[in-house]
Motif scaffolding. Structure first.
Motif, PDB file in Angstrom:
ATOM      1  N   VAL A   7      18.376  84.432  35.006  1.00 43.86           N
ATOM      2  CA  VAL A   7      18.966  85.014  36.216  1.00 43.86           C
ATOM      3  C   VAL A   7      20.241  85.726  35.776  1.00 43.86           C
ATOM      4  O   VAL A   7      21.238  85.080  35.421  1.00 43.86           O
ATOM      5  N   ILE A   8      20.190  87.045  35.761  1.00 41.64           N
ATOM      6  CA  ILE A   8      21.365  87.822  35.344  1.00 41.64           C
ATOM      7  C   ILE A   8      22.168  88.114  36.610  1.00 41.64           C
ATOM      8  O   ILE A   8      21.665  88.735  37.545  1.00 41.64           O
ATOM      9  N   GLY A   9      23.407  87.618  36.629  1.00 42.05           N
ATOM     10  CA  GLY A   9      24.167  87.618  37.882  1.00 42.05           C
ATOM     11  C   GLY A   9      23.970  86.297  38.615  1.00 42.05           C
ATOM     12  O   GLY A   9      24.234  86.201  39.813  1.00 42.05           O
ATOM     13  N   GLY A  10      23.538  85.289  37.886  1.00 47.10           N
ATOM     14  CA  GLY A  10      23.221  83.985  38.493  1.00 47.10           C
ATOM     15  C   GLY A  10      24.437  83.208  38.963  1.00 47.10           C
ATOM     16  O   GLY A  10      24.287  82.166  39.595  1.00 47.10           O
ATOM     17  N   THR A  11      25.641  83.698  38.665  1.00 45.14           N
ATOM     18  CA  THR A  11      26.835  83.043  39.220  1.00 45.14           C
ATOM     19  C   THR A  11      27.275  83.703  40.525  1.00 45.14           C
ATOM     20  O   THR A  11      28.241  83.268  41.142  1.00 45.14           O
ATOM     21  N   GLY A  12      26.602  84.778  40.913  1.00 47.51           N
ATOM     22  CA  GLY A  12      26.979  85.497  42.133  1.00 47.51           C
ATOM     23  C   GLY A  12      26.368  84.854  43.372  1.00 47.51           C
ATOM     24  O   GLY A  12      25.704  83.815  43.305  1.00 47.51           O
ATOM     25  N   VAL A  18      19.311  81.702  43.990  1.00 41.07           N
ATOM     26  CA  VAL A  18      18.075  81.846  43.208  1.00 41.07           C
ATOM     27  C   VAL A  18      18.012  80.746  42.148  1.00 41.07           C
ATOM     28  O   VAL A  18      16.989  80.079  41.972  1.00 41.07           O
ATOM     29  N   THR A  19      19.126  80.560  41.458  1.00 42.23           N
ATOM     30  CA  THR A  19      19.170  79.568  40.381  1.00 42.23           C
ATOM     31  C   THR A  19      18.837  78.172  40.896  1.00 42.23           C
ATOM     32  O   THR A  19      18.015  77.457  40.322  1.00 42.23           O
ATOM     33  N   ARG A  20      19.457  77.796  42.019  1.00 40.83           N
ATOM     34  CA  ARG A  20      19.196  76.449  42.566  1.00 40.83           C
ATOM     35  C   ARG A  20      17.747  76.299  43.008  1.00 40.83           C
ATOM     36  O   ARG A  20      17.120  75.261  42.786  1.00 40.83           O
ATOM     37  N   LYS A  21      17.212  77.341  43.618  1.00 43.08           N
ATOM     38  CA  LYS A  21      15.824  77.262  44.081  1.00 43.08           C
ATOM     39  C   LYS A  21      14.868  77.103  42.888  1.00 43.08           C
ATOM     40  O   LYS A  21      13.893  76.352  42.956  1.00 43.08           O
ATOM     41  N   LEU A  22      15.148  77.816  41.814  1.00 43.41           N
ATOM     42  CA  LEU A  22      14.265  77.711  40.631  1.00 43.41           C
ATOM     43  C   LEU A  22      14.391  76.336  39.983  1.00 43.41           C
ATOM     44  O   LEU A  22      13.398  75.732  39.573  1.00 43.41           O
ATOM     45  N   LEU A  23      15.615  75.834  39.912  1.00 45.98           N
ATOM     46  CA  LEU A  23      15.801  74.493  39.350  1.00 45.98           C
ATOM     47  C   LEU A  23      15.071  73.460  40.212  1.00 45.98           C
ATOM     48  O   LEU A  23      14.430  72.545  39.685  1.00 45.98           O
ATOM     49  N   ARG A  34      29.446  87.000  32.773  1.00 41.18           N
ATOM     50  CA  ARG A  34      30.596  87.275  31.892  1.00 41.18           C
ATOM     51  C   ARG A  34      31.673  86.217  31.969  1.00 41.18           C
ATOM     52  O   ARG A  34      32.657  86.313  31.237  1.00 41.18           O
ATOM     53  N   SER A  35      31.525  85.241  32.854  1.00 41.71           N
ATOM     54  CA  SER A  35      32.628  84.305  33.051  1.00 41.71           C
ATOM     55  C   SER A  35      32.149  82.856  33.001  1.00 41.71           C
ATOM     56  O   SER A  35      31.427  82.391  33.903  1.00 41.71           O
ATOM     57  N   ALA A  36      32.598  82.148  31.955  1.00 40.70           N
ATOM     58  CA  ALA A  36      32.251  80.719  31.845  1.00 40.70           C
ATOM     59  C   ALA A  36      32.924  79.932  32.962  1.00 40.70           C
ATOM     60  O   ALA A  36      32.367  78.959  33.472  1.00 40.70           O
ATOM     61  N   ARG A  40      31.131  77.444  35.550  1.00 37.47           N
ATOM     62  CA  ARG A  40      31.522  76.038  35.759  1.00 37.47           C
ATOM     63  C   ARG A  40      31.698  75.756  37.246  1.00 37.47           C
ATOM     64  O   ARG A  40      31.316  74.723  37.751  1.00 37.47           O
ATOM     65  N   ARG A  41      32.266  76.754  37.932  1.00 33.62           N
ATOM     66  CA  ARG A  41      32.568  76.564  39.352  1.00 33.62           C
ATOM     67  C   ARG A  41      31.293  76.546  40.208  1.00 33.62           C
ATOM     68  O   ARG A  41      31.190  75.808  41.166  1.00 33.62           O
ATOM     69  N   HIS A  42      30.323  77.384  39.845  1.00 40.37           N
ATOM     70  CA  HIS A  42      29.228  77.622  40.783  1.00 40.37           C
ATOM     71  C   HIS A  42      27.863  77.077  40.374  1.00 40.37           C
ATOM     72  O   HIS A  42      26.960  77.046  41.201  1.00 40.37           O
ATOM     73  N   LEU A  43      27.690  76.690  39.119  1.00 37.67           N
ATOM     74  CA  LEU A  43      26.330  76.344  38.702  1.00 37.67           C
ATOM     75  C   LEU A  43      26.145  74.837  38.560  1.00 37.67           C
ATOM     76  O   LEU A  43      27.044  74.141  38.078  1.00 37.67           O
ATOM     77  N   PRO A  44      24.981  74.356  38.927  1.00 37.09           N
ATOM     78  CA  PRO A  44      24.697  72.942  38.679  1.00 37.09           C
ATOM     79  C   PRO A  44      24.536  72.716  37.168  1.00 37.09           C
ATOM     80  O   PRO A  44      24.159  73.645  36.441  1.00 37.09           O
ATOM     81  N   PRO A  45      24.800  71.498  36.705  1.00 34.54           N
ATOM     82  CA  PRO A  45      24.748  71.248  35.259  1.00 34.54           C
ATOM     83  C   PRO A  45      23.385  71.543  34.646  1.00 34.54           C
ATOM     84  O   PRO A  45      23.301  71.849  33.446  1.00 34.54           O
TER      85      PRO A  45
END
Ligand SMILES: NC(=O)c1ccc[n+]([C@@H]2O[C@H](COP(=O)([O-])OP(=O)(O)OC[C@H]3O[C@@H](n4cnc5c(N)ncnc54)[C@H](OP(=O)(O)O)[C@@H]3O)[C@@H](O)[C@H]2O)c1
Length: 250
Positions: A7-12, A18-23, A34-36, A40-45
């Protein structure tokens, strides 16, 4: 899917849904951004984060290697030229991603889901004054259509959060790029995910609008009711725009 989905732009805003639904579906998900710190702020581990920039082709090779699908939901800047221009992220970035996916050492063709926007076929639209955003988005769409990869192109209207409006849950998928409208982030994300699993979504370009149509229950049927794009060899694709004209923004 047998292998990871990128997911490119998966922190947006759309990308992280999208990322959560796929997980939640048990997929292995690689988020590129571009930003770790943002990751960290937005993605599940469970999401794997890769530092990458679509303007830097080398940064895409490792995270995209072996992926079975890519969802591209990158926002651009509005500068007319330079590193943050729509040209760099909405066209060159798409080409860089396609090039990475089409490398001969990659085992299988990946599916490509591109989040674009309404109005891309209307270069006279006021939004095009911002770095020719619409022209470059259309050029990015055309590159995907001509790539030979299985693809779906989603053109949302104005993005809203479902909590921001009295949303009745209805969504309309339409074609022809003739209307305006808003659509919930959550519905756009769901359409991107469903496009990866529904064979009827392949080769489609469509707009999305909320507050019309019906609550989306049968996505395979919804996609199946749309017309597939004309094959690229029969399609007179608009050439990528030339140098940006000097243009007043007011
Ligand atoms: N806002 C609207 O009403 C609207 C309407 C129609 C369509 N859209 C489109 O819908 C898509 C999703 O919108 P959104 O609101 O979810 O966007 P967003 O919240 O601004 O997220 C954009 C994502 O793109 C990433 N990104 C930006 N430049 C990048 C680069 N050079 N390389 C890699 N990643 C990059 C950002 O991460 P980093 O900055 O951390 O890299 C972020 O994860 C966008 O394409 C947007 O233009 C928006």
């Amino acid at each position: 899917m047998n292998t990871a989905i990128a997911v490119i732009g998966g922190t947006g805003r759309v990308g992280r849904i999208v990322t959560r639904k796929l997980l939640d579906r048990g997929e292995s998900v690689r988020v590129i951004g571009r930003s770790a710190e943002r990751a960290r702020r937005h993605l599940p581990p469970r999401a794997q984060f890769f530092l990458g920039d679509v303007r830097d082709p080398a940064s895409l090779l490792t995270p995209l290697h072996g992926c079975s699908a890519v969802v591209y939901t990158v926002e651009s800047g509005t500068d007319t030229t330079g590193p943050d221009s729509p040209q760099s992220t909405l066209h060159a970035g798409v080409i860089n991603t396609l090039d990475a996916l089409l490398r001969p050492d990659d085992p299988m063709p990946a599916q490509f889901v591109l989040v674009s926007q309404r109005h891309v076929t209307h270069s006279e639209h006021p939004m095009n004054a911002y770095g020719r955003m619409l022209d470059w988005r259309l050029a990015g769409e055309n590159a995907v259509r001509a790539s030979g990869l299985p693809y779906t192109i989603v053109r949302p209207g104005w993005l809203t959060d479902r909590t921001e409006l009295a949303d009745d849950g209805r969504v309309l998928l339409e074609q022809g790029d003739r209307r305006d409208g808003y659509v919930a982030l959550q519905d756009v994300a769901e359409a991107c995910v469903q496009a990866l699993y529904c064979p009827s979504a392949q080769g489609l370009t469509f707009e999305m609008r909320g507050g019309a149509g019906a609550p989306p229950e049968d996505w395979e049927g919804l996609f199946g009711g749309l017309s597939a794009d004309v094959p690229p060899q029969a399609l007179a694709l608009a050439p990528a725009p030339g140098p940006a004209p000097v243009r007043a923004l007011a």
